[in-house]
Design a protein around this motif. Sequence first.
Motif, PDB file in Angstrom:
ATOM      1  N   LEU A 261       0.818  -1.203   0.000  1.00  0.00           N
ATOM      2  CA  LEU A 261       0.000   0.000   0.000  1.00  0.00           C
ATOM      3  C   LEU A 261       0.858   1.262   0.000  1.00  0.00           C
ATOM      4  O   LEU A 261       0.522   2.247  -0.669  1.00  0.00           O
ATOM      5  N   VAL A 262       1.966   1.233   0.736  1.00  0.00           N
ATOM      6  CA  VAL A 262       2.882   2.379   0.722  1.00  0.00           C
ATOM      7  C   VAL A 262       3.425   2.589  -0.686  1.00  0.00           C
ATOM      8  O   VAL A 262       3.545   3.727  -1.163  1.00  0.00           O
ATOM      9  N   ARG A 263       3.736   1.493  -1.383  1.00  0.00           N
ATOM     10  CA  ARG A 263       4.233   1.632  -2.763  1.00  0.00           C
ATOM     11  C   ARG A 263       3.168   2.218  -3.678  1.00  0.00           C
ATOM     12  O   ARG A 263       3.437   3.145  -4.452  1.00  0.00           O
ATOM     13  N   TYR A 264       1.953   1.665  -3.627  1.00  0.00           N
ATOM     14  CA  TYR A 264       0.872   2.226  -4.439  1.00  0.00           C
ATOM     15  C   TYR A 264       0.688   3.717  -4.126  1.00  0.00           C
ATOM     16  O   TYR A 264       0.545   4.545  -5.029  1.00  0.00           O
ATOM     17  N   PHE A 265       0.674   4.025  -2.847  1.00  0.00           N
ATOM     18  CA  PHE A 265       0.408   5.402  -2.428  1.00  0.00           C
ATOM     19  C   PHE A 265       1.495   6.354  -2.913  1.00  0.00           C
ATOM     20  O   PHE A 265       1.206   7.398  -3.514  1.00  0.00           O
ATOM     21  N   TYR A 322      15.344   6.433  -9.578  1.00  0.00           N
ATOM     22  CA  TYR A 322      14.739   5.099  -9.606  1.00  0.00           C
ATOM     23  C   TYR A 322      13.791   4.913  -8.428  1.00  0.00           C
ATOM     24  O   TYR A 322      14.100   4.260  -7.438  1.00  0.00           O
ATOM     25  N   GLY A 323      12.628   5.510  -8.553  1.00  0.00           N
ATOM     26  CA  GLY A 323      11.611   5.462  -7.509  1.00  0.00           C
ATOM     27  C   GLY A 323      10.765   6.706  -7.606  1.00  0.00           C
ATOM     28  O   GLY A 323      11.086   7.645  -8.342  1.00  0.00           O
ATOM     29  N   PRO A 324       9.648   6.751  -6.884  1.00  0.00           N
ATOM     30  CA  PRO A 324       8.811   7.948  -6.916  1.00  0.00           C
ATOM     31  C   PRO A 324       9.460   9.100  -6.164  1.00  0.00           C
ATOM     32  O   PRO A 324      10.403   8.923  -5.374  1.00  0.00           O
ATOM     33  N   SER A 325       8.928  10.274  -6.386  1.00  0.00           N
ATOM     34  CA  SER A 325       9.372  11.470  -5.666  1.00  0.00           C
ATOM     35  C   SER A 325       8.221  12.461  -5.649  1.00  0.00           C
ATOM     36  O   SER A 325       7.302  12.379  -6.464  1.00  0.00           O
ATOM     37  N   THR A 333      12.226  21.909  -2.428  1.00  0.00           N
ATOM     38  CA  THR A 333      12.621  20.669  -1.755  1.00  0.00           C
ATOM     39  C   THR A 333      12.036  19.495  -2.521  1.00  0.00           C
ATOM     40  O   THR A 333      10.834  19.442  -2.774  1.00  0.00           O
ATOM     41  N   LEU A 334      12.924  18.572  -2.868  1.00  0.00           N
ATOM     42  CA  LEU A 334      12.552  17.371  -3.599  1.00  0.00           C
ATOM     43  C   LEU A 334      12.615  16.196  -2.631  1.00  0.00           C
ATOM     44  O   LEU A 334      13.596  16.044  -1.889  1.00  0.00           O
ATOM     45  N   TYR A 335      11.586  15.374  -2.605  1.00  0.00           N
ATOM     46  CA  TYR A 335      11.533  14.234  -1.696  1.00  0.00           C
ATOM     47  C   TYR A 335      11.696  12.950  -2.507  1.00  0.00           C
ATOM     48  O   TYR A 335      10.830  12.608  -3.318  1.00  0.00           O
ATOM     49  N   LEU A 336      12.794  12.254  -2.283  1.00  0.00           N
ATOM     50  CA  LEU A 336      13.076  11.008  -2.984  1.00  0.00           C
ATOM     51  C   LEU A 336      12.630   9.838  -2.128  1.00  0.00           C
ATOM     52  O   LEU A 336      12.948   9.769  -0.932  1.00  0.00           O
ATOM     53  N   ILE A 337      11.902   8.903  -2.708  1.00  0.00           N
ATOM     54  CA  ILE A 337      11.364   7.758  -1.968  1.00  0.00           C
ATOM     55  C   ILE A 337      12.130   6.510  -2.362  1.00  0.00           C
ATOM     56  O   ILE A 337      12.252   6.183  -3.544  1.00  0.00           O
ATOM     57  N   LEU A 338      12.684   5.834  -1.352  1.00  0.00           N
ATOM     58  CA  LEU A 338      13.502   4.638  -1.554  1.00  0.00           C
ATOM     59  C   LEU A 338      12.765   3.445  -0.957  1.00  0.00           C
ATOM     60  O   LEU A 338      12.510   3.406   0.245  1.00  0.00           O
ATOM     61  N   PHE A 339      12.440   2.469  -1.774  1.00  0.00           N
ATOM     62  CA  PHE A 339      11.724   1.302  -1.276  1.00  0.00           C
ATOM     63  C   PHE A 339      12.650   0.269  -0.642  1.00  0.00           C
ATOM     64  O   PHE A 339      12.260  -0.467   0.255  1.00  0.00           O
ATOM     65  N   ASP A 340      13.864   0.195  -1.104  1.00  0.00           N
ATOM     66  CA  ASP A 340      14.787  -0.843  -0.645  1.00  0.00           C
ATOM     67  C   ASP A 340      16.018  -0.209  -0.003  1.00  0.00           C
ATOM     68  O   ASP A 340      16.342   0.954  -0.250  1.00  0.00           O
ATOM     69  N   ALA A 341      16.703  -0.985   0.819  1.00  0.00           N
ATOM     70  CA  ALA A 341      17.937  -0.500   1.426  1.00  0.00           C
ATOM     71  C   ALA A 341      18.973  -0.296   0.321  1.00  0.00           C
ATOM     72  O   ALA A 341      19.301  -1.241  -0.407  1.00  0.00           O
ATOM     73  N   ASN A 347      21.553   8.030  -6.938  1.00  0.00           N
ATOM     74  CA  ASN A 347      21.831   9.075  -7.929  1.00  0.00           C
ATOM     75  C   ASN A 347      20.556   9.690  -8.478  1.00  0.00           C
ATOM     76  O   ASN A 347      19.512   9.045  -8.553  1.00  0.00           O
ATOM     77  N   VAL A 348      20.684  10.963  -8.828  1.00  0.00           N
ATOM     78  CA  VAL A 348      19.601  11.727  -9.455  1.00  0.00           C
ATOM     79  C   VAL A 348      20.193  12.404 -10.675  1.00  0.00           C
ATOM     80  O   VAL A 348      21.240  13.064 -10.591  1.00  0.00           O
ATOM     81  N   ARG A 349      19.533  12.264 -11.810  1.00  0.00           N
ATOM     82  CA  ARG A 349      20.036  12.834 -13.053  1.00  0.00           C
ATOM     83  C   ARG A 349      19.189  14.020 -13.496  1.00  0.00           C
ATOM     84  O   ARG A 349      17.994  14.087 -13.222  1.00  0.00           O
TER      85      ARG A 349
END
Length: 416
Positions: A261-265, A322-325, A333-341, A347-349
Motif C-alpha cells: 500500500l505504501v508503494r501504491y500510495f 529510480y523510484g517515486p518522488s 525541496t525534492l523528496y526522494l522515496i527509496l523502497f529498498d535499502a 543518484n539523481v540525473r
Amino acid sequence: MPMQQWFTDAKLGIFVHWGIYAVDGVQESWSFYDDIVPYDRYMSQLYRFTASRYDPRAWAKLFASAGARYAVLTSRHHDGVALWDSAHGELNVGRDLVAGYAGALREQGLKVGLYYSHSDWSHPDYASTRKPGRPPELEDNRYSEVAAEREDLAAWERFLAYRDGQIRELTSRYRPDLMWFDGEWDRSEEQWRIPELAGLIRSEVPDVVFNARMLGEGDYATPEQGAPVVPPDGPWELCLTINDSWGHQHHDQHHKSVGQLVRYFTETIGGGGNLLLSIGPREDGTIPREQAERLEGLGAWIHRHAEAVYGTVRGLPAGHHYGPSTLAPDRRTLYLILFDAPRGEINVRGLLGGVRRVTVLGAGTELSHHVTGGLHETPGVLWIEPPAAADLDPHATVLAVELEGELQLYRGSGRF
C-alpha cells in the motif's frame, strides 16, 4: 471551474463500498446483472441488512488515523438500493445511514464524498431505452436496456425525474464536497443530461468536485485498479481495493500488505494523483480487522513522512530517479522515496542548479552529496550517500533534497 485545492492537497481518500451485498458477501450489483445470483436472492439481502454495529465516528477516526483527508461512501450502487431514507424510488434501507457518516467526517476535519451510480438496474423505468449507436442485433441485458423497437422515452423521463429527486436529497441534506459518479457507460452524456445534472448539484453545493464519470463536467481522471504507468495530465485519483473486492466478501482474505500500500500510495502521489483506497465493511457496519490494521499501518507511514505527502506536487518524471518522488509546493525541496535499502550511493540525473543539503526525513540525519560529470548544458549526476541502517524505514525511506532554487530539469539528449 477551477479545481478545489483541498482535493489536490489531500493525497489519500477512503472509498467505502457498503451495501446489502455485504450480507451474503456477493459482488455488488454485478452478481445479479451477470446472472451469477438470482435477482430475488440478491434483493433478499435488503431484509437481512442490519447495520447493527455501525459507528460512523469510529470510521471517521480510523480514516483520520490512516492519513486520509476525505472519504467516499456508496450512497447508491447500480442495484438501486439507497443508504438513506429516500422519498424517491422503492428501494432503500429504511433509515438514514448517510447523515451520521457525513457528520462524523466533518468532526474529524475530513471532506465528505458520496458515490452515486447514474445507472439503476432495479428501477422499473431504467431499462426503457438504449445508448445511441448500440447495434440492434446485440443481445440486451434486461436490467439495463431494451430492444430499439421497444424504447419508451416517457419512461426514461420518469427515471430522470427520480434520479434528480434523489440527487436533490443528497445535496440538500449532506452538502457533499465531492460527488463520485459511476455507471456512465450505460447511456450517452445527452441522455444523462449531464450539464443539467451538474447545474442542479452546483445550485446546492457550488464548490463540489466531480470525478470524470460526470463526463464533460468532470474535474479529474479516475483510473481504476490498474496503476497508470504514465500518470494522467492534470488532477487524478487511483481507486484501488485493499484486497481483491470492492464490497465485503467473506472469502476474500487476499489483502495487500502495508508495504504494498505504501508503494501504491507513493507512486500515485509522485505522479501528482490521490489514492482512493476502498474498504468493505461487513453488513453490521464493522470494518474487518485486517483492513483496519492496514489503514493504521499506512497512516503510521504517512504521519512519519507528512512533509513529503500533503500539499506536494508531482515529482520527477521517469528516468531521473529510480523510484517515486514528490516536490514541495515552493519547488525548492525534492523528496526522494527509496523502497529498498540502498546498496550504494543514490543518484539523481538532470538536476539544473545546486543542492544545499540532503537529510533523511524523520531522522534528520544529514547525508553527504556530490556531483560528477556534466558538459555544457547537460548537468552532471548528483550522488547521495546511502542512509545508515538505523535511519531506514521498514516500508519506504524518504530523503529531503533541499535545492538552491526552484527545481529545474534538463530533459535533453546530451551532446551528439
